[in-house]
Structures are given as C-alpha cells and as structure tokens.
Design a protein around this motif. Sequence first.
Motif, PDB file in Angstrom:
ATOM      1  N   GLU A  51      63.337 -16.346  28.627  1.00 39.90           N
ATOM      2  CA  GLU A  51      62.231 -15.918  29.447  1.00 39.90           C
ATOM      3  C   GLU A  51      62.249 -14.743  30.109  1.00 39.90           C
ATOM      4  O   GLU A  51      63.172 -14.262  30.493  1.00 39.90           O
ATOM      5  CB  GLU A  51      62.327 -17.153  30.644  1.00 39.90           C
ATOM      6  N   MET A  56      61.718 -12.417  32.875  1.00 43.25           N
ATOM      7  CA  MET A  56      61.274 -12.214  34.208  1.00 43.25           C
ATOM      8  C   MET A  56      60.672 -10.657  34.413  1.00 43.25           C
ATOM      9  O   MET A  56      59.921 -10.795  35.507  1.00 43.25           O
ATOM     10  CB  MET A  56      62.789 -12.508  35.155  1.00 43.25           C
ATOM     11  N   ARG A  57      61.254  -9.855  33.861  1.00 46.59           N
ATOM     12  CA  ARG A  57      60.801  -8.479  34.092  1.00 46.59           C
ATOM     13  C   ARG A  57      60.568  -7.837  32.521  1.00 46.59           C
ATOM     14  O   ARG A  57      61.059  -8.322  31.780  1.00 46.59           O
ATOM     15  CB  ARG A  57      61.975  -7.683  34.865  1.00 46.59           C
ATOM     16  N   ASP A 106      72.711 -20.444  33.977  1.00 48.33           N
ATOM     17  CA  ASP A 106      72.313 -19.621  34.632  1.00 48.33           C
ATOM     18  C   ASP A 106      72.311 -18.112  34.245  1.00 48.33           C
ATOM     19  O   ASP A 106      73.354 -17.596  34.148  1.00 48.33           O
ATOM     20  CB  ASP A 106      73.756 -19.710  35.903  1.00 48.33           C
ATOM     21  N   THR A 129      71.328 -15.810  35.393  1.00 43.48           N
ATOM     22  CA  THR A 129      71.708 -14.519  36.550  1.00 43.48           C
ATOM     23  C   THR A 129      73.007 -14.177  36.441  1.00 43.48           C
ATOM     24  O   THR A 129      73.474 -12.886  36.559  1.00 43.48           O
ATOM     25  CB  THR A 129      71.781 -14.996  38.028  1.00 43.48           C
ATOM     26  N   GLU A 130      74.036 -14.843  35.631  1.00 38.86           N
ATOM     27  CA  GLU A 130      75.248 -14.355  35.262  1.00 38.86           C
ATOM     28  C   GLU A 130      75.315 -13.294  34.233  1.00 38.86           C
ATOM     29  O   GLU A 130      75.866 -12.165  34.599  1.00 38.86           O
ATOM     30  CB  GLU A 130      76.125 -15.724  34.465  1.00 38.86           C
ATOM     31  N   ILE A 171      72.534 -11.508  33.581  1.00 35.71           N
ATOM     32  CA  ILE A 171      71.814 -10.368  34.421  1.00 35.71           C
ATOM     33  C   ILE A 171      72.846  -9.496  34.940  1.00 35.71           C
ATOM     34  O   ILE A 171      72.711  -8.357  34.943  1.00 35.71           O
ATOM     35  CB  ILE A 171      70.654 -10.848  35.185  1.00 35.71           C
ATOM     36  N   LYS A 172      73.656 -10.025  35.707  1.00 33.75           N
ATOM     37  CA  LYS A 172      74.652  -9.390  36.433  1.00 33.75           C
ATOM     38  C   LYS A 172      75.366  -8.634  35.722  1.00 33.75           C
ATOM     39  O   LYS A 172      75.539  -7.391  35.995  1.00 33.75           O
ATOM     40  CB  LYS A 172      75.609 -10.388  37.137  1.00 33.75           C
ATOM     41  N   ASN A 195      75.255  -4.499  36.034  1.00 30.71           N
ATOM     42  CA  ASN A 195      76.612  -3.637  36.660  1.00 30.71           C
ATOM     43  C   ASN A 195      76.843  -2.628  35.521  1.00 30.71           C
ATOM     44  O   ASN A 195      77.197  -1.647  35.678  1.00 30.71           O
ATOM     45  CB  ASN A 195      77.560  -4.802  36.550  1.00 30.71           C
ATOM     46  N   LYS A 215      73.944   0.038  35.967  1.00 28.26           N
ATOM     47  CA  LYS A 215      73.538   0.487  37.467  1.00 28.26           C
ATOM     48  C   LYS A 215      75.052   1.065  37.873  1.00 28.26           C
ATOM     49  O   LYS A 215      74.801   2.190  38.603  1.00 28.26           O
ATOM     50  CB  LYS A 215      73.066  -0.583  38.143  1.00 28.26           C
ATOM     51  N   CYS A 273      65.131  -1.137  40.478  1.00 31.96           N
ATOM     52  CA  CYS A 273      64.429  -2.063  39.782  1.00 31.96           C
ATOM     53  C   CYS A 273      63.607  -1.433  38.889  1.00 31.96           C
ATOM     54  O   CYS A 273      63.485  -1.507  37.369  1.00 31.96           O
ATOM     55  CB  CYS A 273      63.702  -3.295  40.488  1.00 31.96           C
ATOM     56  N   HIS A 309      62.921  -1.339  34.512  1.00 31.30           N
ATOM     57  CA  HIS A 309      61.859  -2.547  34.149  1.00 31.30           C
ATOM     58  C   HIS A 309      60.354  -1.891  34.420  1.00 31.30           C
ATOM     59  O   HIS A 309      59.729  -2.235  35.432  1.00 31.30           O
ATOM     60  CB  HIS A 309      62.040  -3.732  35.142  1.00 31.30           C
ATOM     61  N   PHE A 369      63.601 -13.458  43.492  1.00 27.78           N
ATOM     62  CA  PHE A 369      64.282 -13.354  42.377  1.00 27.78           C
ATOM     63  C   PHE A 369      65.228 -12.197  42.251  1.00 27.78           C
ATOM     64  O   PHE A 369      66.360 -12.053  42.179  1.00 27.78           O
ATOM     65  CB  PHE A 369      63.519 -13.332  40.957  1.00 27.78           C
ATOM     66  N   ILE A 417      69.291 -11.601  42.410  1.00 28.43           N
ATOM     67  CA  ILE A 417      70.039 -10.843  41.355  1.00 28.43           C
ATOM     68  C   ILE A 417      70.997  -9.934  42.171  1.00 28.43           C
ATOM     69  O   ILE A 417      72.160  -9.663  41.653  1.00 28.43           O
ATOM     70  CB  ILE A 417      68.737  -9.984  40.423  1.00 28.43           C
ATOM     71  N   LYS A 450      73.844 -11.870  43.414  1.00 30.39           N
ATOM     72  CA  LYS A 450      74.730 -12.190  42.124  1.00 30.39           C
ATOM     73  C   LYS A 450      75.644 -10.895  41.888  1.00 30.39           C
ATOM     74  O   LYS A 450      76.732 -11.214  41.743  1.00 30.39           O
ATOM     75  CB  LYS A 450      73.568 -12.606  41.206  1.00 30.39           C
ATOM     76  N   ASP A 457      58.077 -15.152  40.280  1.00 38.15           N
ATOM     77  CA  ASP A 457      57.429 -13.903  40.819  1.00 38.15           C
ATOM     78  C   ASP A 457      55.996 -13.999  41.318  1.00 38.15           C
ATOM     79  O   ASP A 457      55.797 -13.328  42.514  1.00 38.15           O
ATOM     80  CB  ASP A 457      57.546 -12.585  40.023  1.00 38.15           C
ATOM     81  N   GLN A 483      55.267  -1.336  41.329  1.00 39.53           N
ATOM     82  CA  GLN A 483      55.483   0.025  40.676  1.00 39.53           C
ATOM     83  C   GLN A 483      53.948   0.938  41.081  1.00 39.53           C
ATOM     84  O   GLN A 483      53.729   1.716  40.123  1.00 39.53           O
ATOM     85  CB  GLN A 483      55.675  -0.118  39.386  1.00 39.53           C
TER      86      GLN A 483
END
Lengths: 130, 219, 444
Positions: free
Chosen positions: A41, A43-44, A98, A100-101, A103-104, A108, A111, A124, A128, B92, B96, B99, B111, B166
């Motif tokens: 999916e 999201m961005r 999850d 987000t795991e 994504i983290k 990391n 970034k 962000c 993206h 979201f 993030i 997290k 979103d 943006q």
Amino acid sequence: MKQHSLKISLIITLIMMLMAAYSAHSQEEDVKTVEDDAFTEQMRPIVPFLHDEHNEIAEIAECGVCHHVYDDNGLLSEDETSEESQCSECHLPAKSKDKTELIKYYHNQCKNCHLQRNAGPIMCAECHVK
Amino acid sequence: MHAVYNFVSGPLLWVSFILFFGGSVYRIVSMVRMAKKTDPVVYHFWSLKYALRSIFHWIIPFASENMRKQPAMTIVTFAFHICLFIAPLFLFAHIILFKASWNISWMYLPDTVADIMTMIVIGACIFFLVRRLKLPEVKYVTSCSDYVILAIVAAPFITGFWTFHQLPGFRIMGIAHILSGEIMLAAIPFTRLSHMFFFPFTRGYMGSEFGAVRHARDW
Amino acid sequence: MTESVSKESSLIADEGLDKGLARLTSEKIEKTIKTILTNETGARLKTYVSTCVHCGLCSDACHVYLSNRDPACSPVGKIKQTIWEIVKKKGKVDAQFIRRASEIAYTECNLCRRCAMYCPFGIDISYMILIVRRICHKLGVTPHYLQDTAQSHSATLNQMWVKDDEWVDTLQWQEEEAQDEIGDLRIPIDQEGADFFYSVIAPEPKFRAQLIYQAAVIFHSAGVSWTMPATPGWDNSDMCMFSGDNEMMGRLKKAHFETAMRLKVKKIVMGECGHAFRSVYDVGNRWLGFREPPIPIIHSIQFFYELLKEGRIKIAKKYAKTVTLHDPCNTVRGAGLHEMIRMIAHETCEKVIEMHPNREHNYCCNAGGGVINCGPPFKNKRVENNSIKADQLRNVKEQGAETVIAPCHNCHGGLEDIIHTYKLDMDLKFLGDIIYECMEKPEE
C-alpha cells in the motif's frame, strides 16, 4: 525464401536477446527509485533515488555501507553484502503486519546518515515528492 | 537546514515536552494544593457523582441548553476539539516519527481523513476569529492575547497542511510546523489553553454545588 | 442604543457611592484590594480568571444582557470591567474605577447564577461579583439604600429597623385580626419545644403583615405545632450577604440559628423569600463553619407541598384565574424546588400556563441579589434592564394568564415594577395567598 526467413528470425531473436540482456543490466546497475515489494500500500509517493549519482556525490564506494549484513551475533559482517536482497527480507520479520517497522529502517537508513553528514534530504516532502 | 532541523526536532522538542508535561503537572498540583489552603469549600462540597454528571452533560454535543441555543458554535467547537486531538495524535507521519525515535507505534488515520480534520481545525480557527471580530459580546471581552492564543493553535495546523501538500516553501514551513507545534504544547499550561486540564475541576465543582447542594441541573 | 444604557447608568447619582468615592485614596484602594485578594481569595479566583477563554457564551444567560444587548452587561463583560482589571493591576485602580465596579456589582448583577449554567467551564461568575462587592464594602463604596439596610441589620438584627416591641406587637395584632376569622387561632410566641420556628423577613411585619396572618391560618388549619420568637433572631433576611459584609452576615445567621436552638424546635420553616433561603441554607451557614445548616431549614414552598401531599390542608375551591409561575432563582437554581411549586399550583389553581424558559433556566426578576435594595436611584435601570422578563410575562398574558405566582419577596418587588412599567396589568401572588384563598378553613 526459407533461408531468407530463417535469417530474419535469427536477427530478430538476436536483437531481442540483446534487448533483454540490456534491460537486465539496466535494472541491476541503474537504480532510479527506492522500492520494496513489501510495501503493498503506498502511503507516500515513491522516493526517487539515483543510485549511482547518489553514491558518487556521497562518495560511497563500498556496497556494504548501505547493503549491510549482520551475522547471528548482531555484528556487522565485514565481507558480506546484501545488494541481492530487498530490505524487507531482513527488516520485516515473520510477515509482520506492522509496516511502520520496515518504514523505520528505511527512514533511519537515509535520514540518519543525512543528518550525520549534514547533507541530503531530511524532511518528509524532500524525498516523498508529489 | 540540517542544524536547524536537528535543533528543533531534538533539544527544542524536549524543552516543549518538559514544559508541557511538567507545566501541566505543576499547574494542577499547585492549584489543588492552593485550593486546600485558600478554598477548602471546594473539598467540602466536591461530589464525584455530581461532578461527573455535570462533566458528562458538557462533553456530549447538544446535551446542554446553551449548546442547543448555539448550534453553529456547538458543531464547530466539538469538531474543532475532536480534530485538534485526533489528527496530530493519529497522523501517519507523526506515528512514523515516534516509531523512528522511540520504536513505538499505534493506529493511524488515512491521510485523506487527517487532511480533512486539519482543514476542519483551520476552518474552526477562522470561525473563532470571525466570531471575535464580529459578535459584539465576544469582541467586547477580546484582548490581544486571545488572538495570539488563536494563532498559536492554528499555526501547527496551517504549517502542517502546507508541508503535507508540498506547497512552495514547504521546507521552511516544515521547520515552522515543528516549531509551532512545540510552542503550542509549551503554551498550554501557561495560558488560557490550560482550560484543557482545568475544565474537569471547574465544571466538576459547579456540578457538585448544583447537584449535591442545590438539587438543580447545571446544563 | 446599547452604548447609551451603560453611559447613562454611570451617571446615576447615589449618595452612598458618591460619598464613599470622596473618601477614597489610591493607597487605600490598593491596600484594601491586596488584603482581600491575599486573605480571602485563592485557587478558585485564580483558576476562574485563567480558565475563561473569553468566548462570550455566558451572554445569553443574563437577563440584563438579553434585555439591553449591551456587551458591557454580559456576565463576562461585567467581569472584564471589574475583577479582571483588579487582578491584572493588583489593586492599582482609581476611584472612578471603583465607582463603576461598585455600580456593576451591586446594580447590574443579581448573583442569580444562571451564567454558571451557561458557561461551558462552569465558572462561578456570581462568586467573582461577590468578591467585587466585598472589596467595595471594605472600601465603603456601597449604594446608600443597600447600606442603610445593612445598618439596620447591624443595629436591630432585622432588615427594616423593626423595634423589638413592634415585632411582638405586630404578631399579636395579626393574631387578633385572624381570630375574627378563626376564633381559637393563636400565633404561638416563644413556645419552647414546638415542632418548628417560623421565620420571616422583616418586610413582612413592616409592610405585609397579612402574610403572617395567612401563614397562621394555614398552620392552624393544618394542625401543626409552631412558634415565632419574641426576641431578635426572628428575621432570616440578609442584605449583609449581598453588601459584602460577611462578618455581619455571620452575626445574623448565628442569631437566627441560636434562636431556633433556644426554642428547642426541630426545624426552621421560612416564609416565601429567596435570598433569605440562600443565606441560611447555602452561604451564611458556611461562613459560620457549618457544611449544612445546623438545624433543618424548610422553605415554605416545600412546607406547603408537604402539607398538601399529606392532606393536612385541603383545597375547597380552586383558584379560578389562569396563573403562570415565576421561578425564584434562590429556591429553584438554589434548591431545586421548582417541581414542588408546580405541584402546589396544579393542586390549587384551575389552569397553569408555563413561562419559557422556566425551572432552573428561569430569568431572574432583576430585583434579587440586593439590586432592588439599592433603592430608587437604580429603579428605572433595574426595570429597563429586564425587558426580557416583561416579554415573557406579556407572552403568557396573551395566552390568558392573569395571575403571576412568585414565591419570593424580592421577585414580588421586581415583578411588581415590571408589571406596572410595562403596563401588563397582572396580579401577583404568593403561594400562601393562593392556598389561604382556596383552602378549607375550620368553621368557627
């Protein structure tokens, strides 16, 4: 007539093989985005990433800087690298739902390095891009 | 840019968290202790049952007479307060960041929903502004600080909206977003935004007096 | 128009305010305010001032604001002009400010507490207005007529300069009058061990002695055991509570409760007065350190309700005229007696028409909270500032209501002026009037 058509078929086959080889080569060498099959999916927007250009500017020569491998003891392996596998293979264990795991780890990876080096996008929308 | 980002998302964030949580605890504890000394009446007449009865009638839309008399204000103010809490806490992008920093995550909103909620907050702030400027009874009691407080609340949502979509200058807006969010958090305990945690006390005390002593409704 | 009201009001001359003003110095103002803010206020005031978000939603609660639409007369508008400034400037305000604050606190707010039900935070605005009154009292800037009443309380322990012998004389006079109707009727004076002590406000013996007569007839017919004291302490009224003279309020309530103790009664039943009920039930008792009154206090509304419910008084013939009900703030928002008023009205009257809003949401008569006691200088303003009540009354009058039942002395005063000024031509009755008129009386 038959010989002629055989020749044409051979030439076409040859061209197709060359094209296939070329395209295979470009996939391997000329990476333009950051993608992972685990992200079903979106999201961005997908992050554009010119692999070679990035590494040239960032002066990264060793694959293992990004494509790391950790051994069973959790230590960074010095001689192994992981460019053949997707991040999710290690960083999304046991088919975790999850995302987000994962994504983290992606965030990391990019970034934190950018922040350490005071270079490269950190917000962000800088990666993206819509 | 990196240094600024590091500063606002690092030390400043901690300062704002400390001011918010520490300040809130300090304000509540000092109020509760001061009341014991100066207003023991609040303790003598506090009734949990009637306090909750009153609070209940004031956190449900249209459950009080005044809310029914002011339908536009009721709808806007409830939508505003709900979105004000839900959107940032279940965004979201924020999840993030939690997290990545603290390895904790929870459910998040699509979103589009968060975007609509943000627009509701901004729209509500405009409504409150117009109310302050146009309604004589509100204008009369409005001071400069009321506009400042309104701006403090609206800013994180405007800058957040800007960054998410943006729009031009989103990098600066991103920094402004973090900064304005921190200002809002830090301002809550030390401005009239403290109604956030004083509400149960003031409403509850009035509910206790009305319910237990005066046998009357206060909604 | 809205501007003119507030400007005009500040021009009202009042001996108490003007003379008090002349005695003020800025040092005295600051010192007095600081003393009160430090010694008598704290967490509540601080929280109320810092929690109010200036939303103006309390405006629609106030009959004064609803009547003149002057934002300076909304509850928060009055707070802005008084306590906010006082707190912000830490008492460094000038004499003119105190004059205006005094006029607002004493004559533009009835402490009816309706705004506390309209403020989403339940901020007790009347509490803050009382702090302003307390400051004004300490500074000696109180409206002349109100202060005169407070002086009477101080000198005689009753509101109307009624002398001790006049009091007993009035009771005996009413007893004699009533004996013409019911031969064996007594008004038992100083009877120790009676079930209850019937306490009234001083205007009853002074101007409305027939109310004591009527109460005596009702009590006699119901066969209850009651008494009235021969000594000071018989008056339950309390203008000191409203003038800000808390010390005197304490003295009054002490005398009242001690009289009940001396008479060894089981409870106090009090006449149809609202502010007196607030004073003995809610405010004065707390000043004396009692969480609840030290002896049960029953308001007439409740007492009549109980007599009717128990069948101790019976209605011979219902009151024929259509009535409407005015809910007094201090017994409705102050004690939740509204359903009892309705039960009595429906028991005793042919037809009852409700005014709206009603019950806890009633509009004040604009006489309560000591406002009517500020006297003639402020009468016109008081009546003008309650056109909303006139509208309410006109509305029920158009539906056929001819009589207004208001079980409160202050409400009577306020409504009487409204009915007269707005030419509404309606009768005004106490519950006792109606019951006395309609009940079965012992044949004699």
